[in-house]
Design a protein around this motif. Structure first.
Motif, PDB file in Angstrom:
ATOM      1  N   GLU A   9       0.821  -1.322  -0.174  1.00 28.94           N
ATOM      2  CA  GLU A   9       0.322  -0.044  -0.336  1.00 28.94           C
ATOM      3  C   GLU A   9       0.439   1.430  -0.236  1.00 28.94           C
ATOM      4  O   GLU A   9       2.229   1.597   0.723  1.00 28.94           O
ATOM      5  CB  GLU A   9      -1.178  -0.209   1.432  1.00 28.94           C
ATOM      6  CG  GLU A   9      -0.210  -0.048   2.281  1.00 28.94           C
ATOM      7  CD  GLU A   9      -1.285   0.151   3.937  1.00 28.94           C
ATOM      8  OE1 GLU A   9      -0.565   0.359   4.905  1.00 28.94           O
ATOM      9  OE2 GLU A   9      -1.735  -0.862   3.504  1.00 28.94           O
ATOM     10  N   ARG A  30      -8.732   4.579  -1.954  1.00 23.69           N
ATOM     11  CA  ARG A  30      -9.645   4.794  -0.955  1.00 23.69           C
ATOM     12  C   ARG A  30      -9.407   5.753   0.348  1.00 23.69           C
ATOM     13  O   ARG A  30      -7.512   6.258   0.522  1.00 23.69           O
ATOM     14  CB  ARG A  30      -9.864   3.357   0.127  1.00 23.69           C
ATOM     15  CG  ARG A  30     -10.244   3.169   1.438  1.00 23.69           C
ATOM     16  CD  ARG A  30     -10.038   2.260   2.560  1.00 23.69           C
ATOM     17  NE  ARG A  30     -10.815   1.066   1.270  1.00 23.69           N
ATOM     18  CZ  ARG A  30     -11.888   1.024   1.573  1.00 23.69           C
ATOM     19  NH1 ARG A  30     -12.511   1.335   2.408  1.00 23.69           N
ATOM     20  NH2 ARG A  30     -12.847   0.259   0.552  1.00 23.69           N
ATOM     21  N   ARG A  63      -4.091   1.150  -3.251  1.00 17.52           N
ATOM     22  CA  ARG A  63      -4.277  -0.849  -2.672  1.00 17.52           C
ATOM     23  C   ARG A  63      -4.487  -1.345  -3.504  1.00 17.52           C
ATOM     24  O   ARG A  63      -5.351  -1.427  -3.962  1.00 17.52           O
ATOM     25  CB  ARG A  63      -4.451  -1.400  -1.049  1.00 17.52           C
ATOM     26  CG  ARG A  63      -4.452  -2.808  -1.017  1.00 17.52           C
ATOM     27  CD  ARG A  63      -4.814  -2.720   0.565  1.00 17.52           C
ATOM     28  NE  ARG A  63      -3.791  -2.612   1.582  1.00 17.52           N
ATOM     29  CZ  ARG A  63      -4.402  -2.246   2.259  1.00 17.52           C
ATOM     30  NH1 ARG A  63      -6.062  -3.374   2.730  1.00 17.52           N
ATOM     31  NH2 ARG A  63      -4.911  -2.231   3.600  1.00 17.52           N
ATOM     32  N   ASN A  64      -3.684  -2.472  -4.551  1.00 19.98           N
ATOM     33  CA  ASN A  64      -3.586  -3.419  -5.778  1.00 19.98           C
ATOM     34  C   ASN A  64      -4.654  -1.888  -6.932  1.00 19.98           C
ATOM     35  O   ASN A  64      -5.708  -2.413  -7.676  1.00 19.98           O
ATOM     36  CB  ASN A  64      -5.205  -3.755  -5.235  1.00 19.98           C
ATOM     37  CG  ASN A  64      -5.067  -5.052  -4.986  1.00 19.98           C
ATOM     38  OD1 ASN A  64      -3.135  -5.542  -4.718  1.00 19.98           O
ATOM     39  ND2 ASN A  64      -5.368  -5.321  -4.143  1.00 19.98           N
ATOM     40  N   ARG A  65      -4.301  -0.540  -6.849  1.00 22.48           N
ATOM     41  CA  ARG A  65      -4.190   0.191  -8.137  1.00 22.48           C
ATOM     42  C   ARG A  65      -5.498   0.802  -7.543  1.00 22.48           C
ATOM     43  O   ARG A  65      -6.036   1.954  -8.927  1.00 22.48           O
ATOM     44  CB  ARG A  65      -3.907  -0.095  -9.300  1.00 22.48           C
ATOM     45  CG  ARG A  65      -3.139  -1.122  -9.693  1.00 22.48           C
ATOM     46  CD  ARG A  65      -3.037  -1.216 -11.029  1.00 22.48           C
ATOM     47  NE  ARG A  65      -2.669   0.433 -11.748  1.00 22.48           N
ATOM     48  CZ  ARG A  65      -2.816   0.030 -13.342  1.00 22.48           C
ATOM     49  NH1 ARG A  65      -2.491  -0.934 -13.868  1.00 22.48           N
ATOM     50  NH2 ARG A  65      -2.537   0.874 -13.224  1.00 22.48           N
ATOM     51  N   GLU A  66      -7.004   0.708  -6.262  1.00 18.44           N
ATOM     52  CA  GLU A  66      -7.908   1.465  -5.793  1.00 18.44           C
ATOM     53  C   GLU A  66      -7.001   2.597  -4.564  1.00 18.44           C
ATOM     54  O   GLU A  66      -6.332   2.011  -4.081  1.00 18.44           O
ATOM     55  CB  GLU A  66      -8.604   0.099  -5.686  1.00 18.44           C
ATOM     56  CG  GLU A  66      -9.799   1.118  -5.256  1.00 18.44           C
ATOM     57  CD  GLU A  66     -10.570   0.120  -4.534  1.00 18.44           C
ATOM     58  OE1 GLU A  66     -11.728   0.115  -5.086  1.00 18.44           O
ATOM     59  OE2 GLU A  66     -10.697  -0.766  -3.298  1.00 18.44           O
TER      60      GLU A  66
END
Length: 405
Positions: free
Chosen positions: A2, A28, A23-26
């Motif tokens: 992250e 938040r 995190r994982n290209r997302e």
């Protein structure tokens, strides 16, 4: 793995600090702090101590909600001192079986930025528009392509060094290193524009409190930028003068009753206002709309003049996209379409995850866009972050620096 990213939008009317976790290209949103601005005028700092106090409060709230203490950030920049130009750079391609390398592109960018810049100005953005390899023009991504000459056309945004130093100093006062300055309109574009709009040709206008920040996109990238030193503050000021009322009263009137379409307002619709002196007066909503319409028309006529002077007024099939707090004015798209003769829409940040309830507004496009910028092709970095311990540590140590003895 992250990444923790901090974006700080230091505007004329508000400061918004957002913490994002990638995190994982997302992305938040995990931290949020908002505070009314102080020490700002037309997008620029005019009182560093006052601006620093407001920034410290917004940052403290963002750190407290996120659980991280942060040390660097992407920070928005605006103001009439911003200017832009386009320039070309040309280099010979190193002959190898890999074709064009990242080093070749870097060398081309270096030659493109070799323009005469006054000693009191500095480059904020250097954005490739397109490339030419030998006689092959319009190349989007030259990596791995073969040829003898690589030419790049770049969009170069410059700013007054003093304005950047004031922003940097303000951030450093509260323990934040300015990792990168990002033009308001470019950040907003990251938050609200669709790929198809960028490709066809679109103008984003971030109409904030003190400035209107423009960025014109074509063929997927930035072609033109401009900052116009008029925004929502000027509309509110016109209302305050017309009503002979305090600015705070005028702002409430604008939000509650404001409209840009006097022809569509019931002429019998009236409301009460308490001006200077305390004796309430009756105001017609249609009269209010005429005051607002006049200033909003002026803003869009200035936008029209700028894109005509830039030569890109025929490049906007996707029209104009409005962000910033002033985009919330009722009927603003109808004025934009009438003056500019292109489609207009008001945009809010999209695809948000996390602490987002209050961010679904055009007023927060720049703030969200700063986080998106961190993950864009323009910039990649990881914010230095550590779990935060004692709340108030930053604010307390900062306040101590302002106290005598």
């Amino acid at each position: 793995m992250e990444e923790i990213v901090l974006g700080i939008d230091i505007g004329t009317t508000k400061i918004c600090a957002l913490v994002g976790e990638v995190r994982n290209r997302e992305m938040r949103i995990i931290g949020l702090g908002m505070q009314p601005s102080a020490g700002m005028r037309k997008g620029m700092i005019v009182d560093v101590p006052s601006a620093s106090v407001a920034l410290a409060a917004a940052l403290e709230a963002a750190e407290q909600t996120s659980g991280y203490q942060l040390s660097q950030a992407l920070i928005s920049v605006a103001g009439e001192h911003i200017s832009s130009t386009n320039n070309r750079g040309l280099v010979a391609i190193n002959r190898n079986e890999d074709g064009v390398t990242p080093q070749d592109i870097d060398r081309a960018l270096e030659t493109a930025q070799a323009i005469a810049i006054p000693s009191n100005r500095q480059i904020v953005h250097l954005i490739p528009r397109h490339y030419t390899i030998d006689d092959h023009a319009g190349v989007r991504q030259p990596l791995g392509m073969h040829g003898y000459r690589l030419e790049i056309e770049a969009h170069i945004v410059t700013a007054a060094t003093s304005a950047i130093q004031n922003l940097t100093h303000c951030a450093e006062t509260v323990g934040i290193k300015a990792e990168e300055m990002v033009l308001n309109a470019l950040a907003s574009g990251e938050a609200v524009l669709e790929p198809a709009e960028r490709e066809m040709g679109v103008l984003i206008a971030d109409i904030g409190g003190g400035t209107t920040d423009l960025a014109l996109y074509k063929q997927g990238t930035v072609w033109h930028t401009k900052v116009i030193p008029i925004g929502g503050y000027h509309i509110t000021n016109d209302i305050a003068i017309g009503l002979r009322a305090p600015y705070e009263v005028a702002e409430k009137v604008k939000i509650q009753y404001g409209d840009c379409r006097p022809a569509e307002i019931d002429p019998d619709f009236v409301f009460m206002v308490e001006p200077f002196g305390g004796e309430k007066i009756q105001v017609g909503r249609q009269d209010l709309a005429q005051v607002i319409e006049a200033r909003v028309e002026e803003i869009f006529h200035l936008i029209l003049k700028d894109i005509q002077q830039s030569g890109y007024d025929e490049y906007l099939p996707a029209g104009i996209v409005l962000t910033g707090g002033t985009a919330l004015l009722r009927g603003i798209t109808s004025v934009a379409e009438r003056v500019l003769n292109v489609p207009a829409r008001v945009a809010t940040p999209k695809n948000l995850v996390g602490l987002v309830d209050s961010l679904h507004s055009p007023a927060y496009a720049t703030s969200v866009g700063l986080l998106r910028w961190a993950g864009s092709e323009h910039h990649r970095y990881q914010t230095h972050a550590q779990p935060a311990g004692l709340w108030g540590r930053r604010m307390g140590s900062f306040i101590r620096t302002l106290l005598p003895g």
